[in-house]
Design a protein around this motif. Structure first.
Motif, mmCIF file in Angstrom:
data_model
loop_
_atom_site.group_PDB
_atom_site.id
_atom_site.type_symbol
_atom_site.label_atom_id
_atom_site.label_comp_id
_atom_site.label_asym_id
_atom_site.label_seq_id
_atom_site.Cartn_x
_atom_site.Cartn_y
_atom_site.Cartn_z
ATOM 1 N N ASP A 3 -52.707 35.739 -123.045
ATOM 2 C CA ASP A 3 -51.525 35.949 -122.195
ATOM 3 C C ASP A 3 -51.862 36.742 -120.937
ATOM 4 O O ASP A 3 -51.351 36.449 -119.858
ATOM 5 C CB ASP A 3 -50.422 36.660 -122.978
ATOM 6 N N THR A 4 -52.719 37.735 -121.066
ATOM 7 C CA THR A 4 -53.127 38.543 -119.917
ATOM 8 C C THR A 4 -53.869 37.698 -118.891
ATOM 9 O O THR A 4 -53.586 37.764 -117.694
ATOM 10 C CB THR A 4 -54.021 39.719 -120.376
ATOM 11 N N ILE A 5 -54.815 36.895 -119.354
ATOM 12 C CA ILE A 5 -55.569 36.014 -118.464
ATOM 13 C C ILE A 5 -54.625 35.036 -117.776
ATOM 14 O O ILE A 5 -54.693 34.851 -116.550
ATOM 15 C CB ILE A 5 -56.687 35.272 -119.233
ATOM 16 N N HIS A 6 -53.730 34.450 -118.535
ATOM 17 C CA HIS A 6 -52.774 33.485 -117.980
ATOM 18 C C HIS A 6 -51.908 34.157 -116.912
ATOM 19 O O HIS A 6 -51.714 33.606 -115.819
ATOM 20 C CB HIS A 6 -51.921 32.895 -119.099
ATOM 21 N N ALA A 7 -51.401 35.333 -117.208
ATOM 22 C CA ALA A 7 -50.526 36.043 -116.270
ATOM 23 C C ALA A 7 -51.258 36.416 -114.985
ATOM 24 O O ALA A 7 -50.728 36.227 -113.881
ATOM 25 C CB ALA A 7 -49.960 37.294 -116.937
ATOM 26 N N LYS A 8 -52.467 36.934 -115.106
ATOM 27 C CA LYS A 8 -53.218 37.343 -113.917
ATOM 28 C C LYS A 8 -53.557 36.159 -113.021
ATOM 29 O O LYS A 8 -53.417 36.238 -111.801
ATOM 30 C CB LYS A 8 -54.489 38.092 -114.321
ATOM 31 N N LEU A 9 -54.014 35.068 -113.616
ATOM 32 C CA LEU A 9 -54.372 33.901 -112.820
ATOM 33 C C LEU A 9 -53.131 33.244 -112.213
ATOM 34 O O LEU A 9 -53.182 32.758 -111.079
ATOM 35 C CB LEU A 9 -55.172 32.906 -113.655
ATOM 36 N N SER A 10 -52.039 33.250 -112.941
ATOM 37 C CA SER A 10 -50.789 32.696 -112.404
ATOM 38 C C SER A 10 -50.308 33.482 -111.205
ATOM 39 O O SER A 10 -49.905 32.912 -110.181
ATOM 40 C CB SER A 10 -49.699 32.696 -113.486
ATOM 41 N N GLU A 11 -50.357 34.790 -111.319
ATOM 42 C CA GLU A 11 -49.906 35.653 -110.229
ATOM 43 C C GLU A 11 -50.804 35.527 -108.999
ATOM 44 O O GLU A 11 -50.329 35.450 -107.875
ATOM 45 C CB GLU A 11 -49.881 37.110 -110.701
ATOM 46 N N LYS A 12 -52.092 35.485 -109.228
ATOM 47 C CA LYS A 12 -53.058 35.473 -108.120
ATOM 48 C C LYS A 12 -53.131 34.121 -107.408
ATOM 49 O O LYS A 12 -53.254 34.059 -106.185
ATOM 50 C CB LYS A 12 -54.434 35.855 -108.662
ATOM 51 N N PHE A 13 -53.055 33.009 -108.171
ATOM 52 C CA PHE A 13 -53.357 31.701 -107.590
ATOM 53 C C PHE A 13 -52.196 30.699 -107.592
ATOM 54 O O PHE A 13 -52.355 29.605 -107.056
ATOM 55 C CB PHE A 13 -54.553 31.072 -108.315
ATOM 56 N N SER A 14 -51.075 31.021 -108.184
ATOM 57 C CA SER A 14 -49.938 30.085 -108.267
ATOM 58 C C SER A 14 -50.419 28.668 -108.609
ATOM 59 O O SER A 14 -50.203 27.720 -107.848
ATOM 60 C CB SER A 14 -49.170 30.064 -106.952
ATOM 61 N N PRO A 15 -51.071 28.512 -109.746
ATOM 62 C CA PRO A 15 -51.685 27.218 -110.066
ATOM 63 C C PRO A 15 -50.676 26.109 -110.329
ATOM 64 O O PRO A 15 -49.577 26.356 -110.814
ATOM 65 C CB PRO A 15 -52.501 27.514 -111.320
ATOM 66 N N GLU A 19 -54.670 26.213 -117.973
ATOM 67 C CA GLU A 19 -54.872 26.300 -119.422
ATOM 68 C C GLU A 19 -55.830 27.458 -119.669
ATOM 69 O O GLU A 19 -56.856 27.567 -118.995
ATOM 70 C CB GLU A 19 -55.529 25.044 -119.981
ATOM 71 N N VAL A 20 -55.495 28.291 -120.629
ATOM 72 C CA VAL A 20 -56.390 29.360 -121.066
ATOM 73 C C VAL A 20 -56.621 29.136 -122.553
ATOM 74 O O VAL A 20 -55.682 29.207 -123.352
ATOM 75 C CB VAL A 20 -55.785 30.762 -120.812
ATOM 76 N N ILE A 21 -57.860 28.843 -122.906
ATOM 77 C CA ILE A 21 -58.193 28.452 -124.269
ATOM 78 C C ILE A 21 -59.138 29.497 -124.871
ATOM 79 O O ILE A 21 -60.202 29.783 -124.310
ATOM 80 C CB ILE A 21 -58.874 27.071 -124.279
ATOM 81 N N ASP A 22 -58.725 30.060 -126.006
ATOM 82 C CA ASP A 22 -59.570 31.019 -126.725
ATOM 83 C C ASP A 22 -60.537 30.218 -127.590
ATOM 84 O O ASP A 22 -60.133 29.582 -128.563
ATOM 85 C CB ASP A 22 -58.703 31.934 -127.575
ATOM 86 N N GLU A 23 -61.808 30.237 -127.227
ATOM 87 C CA GLU A 23 -62.841 29.501 -127.960
ATOM 88 C C GLU A 23 -63.674 30.418 -128.851
ATOM 89 O O GLU A 23 -64.747 30.041 -129.322
ATOM 90 C CB GLU A 23 -63.759 28.782 -126.969
ATOM 91 N N SER A 24 -63.183 31.616 -129.091
ATOM 92 C CA SER A 24 -63.942 32.616 -129.830
ATOM 93 C C SER A 24 -64.366 32.148 -131.216
ATOM 94 O O SER A 24 -65.489 32.429 -131.655
ATOM 95 C CB SER A 24 -63.128 33.906 -129.955
ATOM 96 N N ALA A 25 -63.493 31.446 -131.912
ATOM 97 C CA ALA A 25 -63.808 31.016 -133.282
ATOM 98 C C ALA A 25 -65.059 30.147 -133.336
ATOM 99 O O ALA A 25 -65.831 30.214 -134.296
ATOM 100 C CB ALA A 25 -62.620 30.273 -133.877
ATOM 101 N N SER A 26 -65.285 29.359 -132.304
ATOM 102 C CA SER A 26 -66.467 28.486 -132.300
ATOM 103 C C SER A 26 -67.742 29.243 -131.957
ATOM 104 O O SER A 26 -68.829 28.675 -131.996
ATOM 105 C CB SER A 26 -66.269 27.311 -131.339
ATOM 106 N N HIS A 27 -67.634 30.526 -131.656
ATOM 107 C CA HIS A 27 -68.803 31.347 -131.321
ATOM 108 C C HIS A 27 -69.060 32.414 -132.380
ATOM 109 O O HIS A 27 -69.789 33.372 -132.135
ATOM 110 C CB HIS A 27 -68.603 32.003 -129.949
ATOM 111 N N HIS A 28 -68.458 32.252 -133.550
ATOM 112 C CA HIS A 28 -68.621 33.219 -134.645
ATOM 113 C C HIS A 28 -70.098 33.484 -134.904
ATOM 114 O O HIS A 28 -70.884 32.552 -135.071
ATOM 115 C CB HIS A 28 -67.952 32.683 -135.915
ATOM 116 N N GLY A 29 -70.464 34.732 -134.891
ATOM 117 C CA GLY A 29 -71.850 35.118 -135.155
ATOM 118 C C GLY A 29 -72.741 35.124 -133.929
ATOM 119 O O GLY A 29 -73.876 35.590 -133.996
ATOM 120 N N HIS A 30 -72.272 34.630 -132.816
ATOM 121 C CA HIS A 30 -73.078 34.611 -131.591
ATOM 122 C C HIS A 30 -72.938 35.931 -130.839
ATOM 123 O O HIS A 30 -72.052 36.742 -131.121
ATOM 124 C CB HIS A 30 -72.634 33.477 -130.663
ATOM 125 N N ALA A 31 -73.774 36.110 -129.850
ATOM 126 C CA ALA A 31 -73.736 37.316 -129.028
ATOM 127 C C ALA A 31 -72.356 37.512 -128.422
ATOM 128 O O ALA A 31 -71.732 36.573 -127.946
ATOM 129 C CB ALA A 31 -74.774 37.222 -127.912
#
Length: 87
Positions: A3-15, A19-31
Motif C-alpha cells: 500500500d505504501t509503494i502504491h500510494a507513493k507512486l500514485s502521488e508522484k506520477f499520477s499513473p 500494479e504493485v506485486i509482492d513477490e517475496s514468497a517466491s524468494h523464500h530463503g534467498h538473500a
C-alpha cells in the motif's frame, strides 16, 4: 508495504496504470528475504510523466520515489515501465 509503494507512486506520477506485486514468497530463503515477506516487489507502471525519458531515467525516478523504503526494508524491486500510449 504494498500500500505504501502504491500510494507513493500514485502521488508522484499520477499513473494511468499501476500494479504493485509482492513477490517475496517466491524468494523464500534467498538473500534479503525475511519472515513475513514484503521484501521483494515488482512494479508495473504506465505514466505520461515518463514520456521522453530514457529507460534508465524512468527507473531512477521510481527508485528515488521509493528511496526510504529501499533503504529500510525493500530488498529487491523489479520495475516494468509500460507505454502510456497503449493504456
Amino acid at each position: 508495504m504494498t500500500d505504501t509503494i502504491h500510494a507513493k507512486l500514485s502521488e508522484k506520477f499520477s499513473p494511468l496504470h499501476l500494479e504493485v506485486i509482492d513477490e517475496s514468497a517466491s524468494h523464500h530463503g534467498h538473500a534479503g528475504w525475511r519472515e513475513g515477506g514484503e521484501t521483494h516487489f515488482r512494479v508495473r507502471i504506465a505514466t505520461r510523466n515518463f514520456d521522453g525519458l530514457s529507460r534508465v531515467a524512468q527507473h531512477r525516478a521510481v527508485m528515488e520515489a521509493l528511496d526510504d523504503e529501499l533503504k529500510a526494508s525493500v530488498h529487491a524491486l523489479a520495475i516494468e515501465v509500460l507505454p502510456a500510449k497503449a493504456i
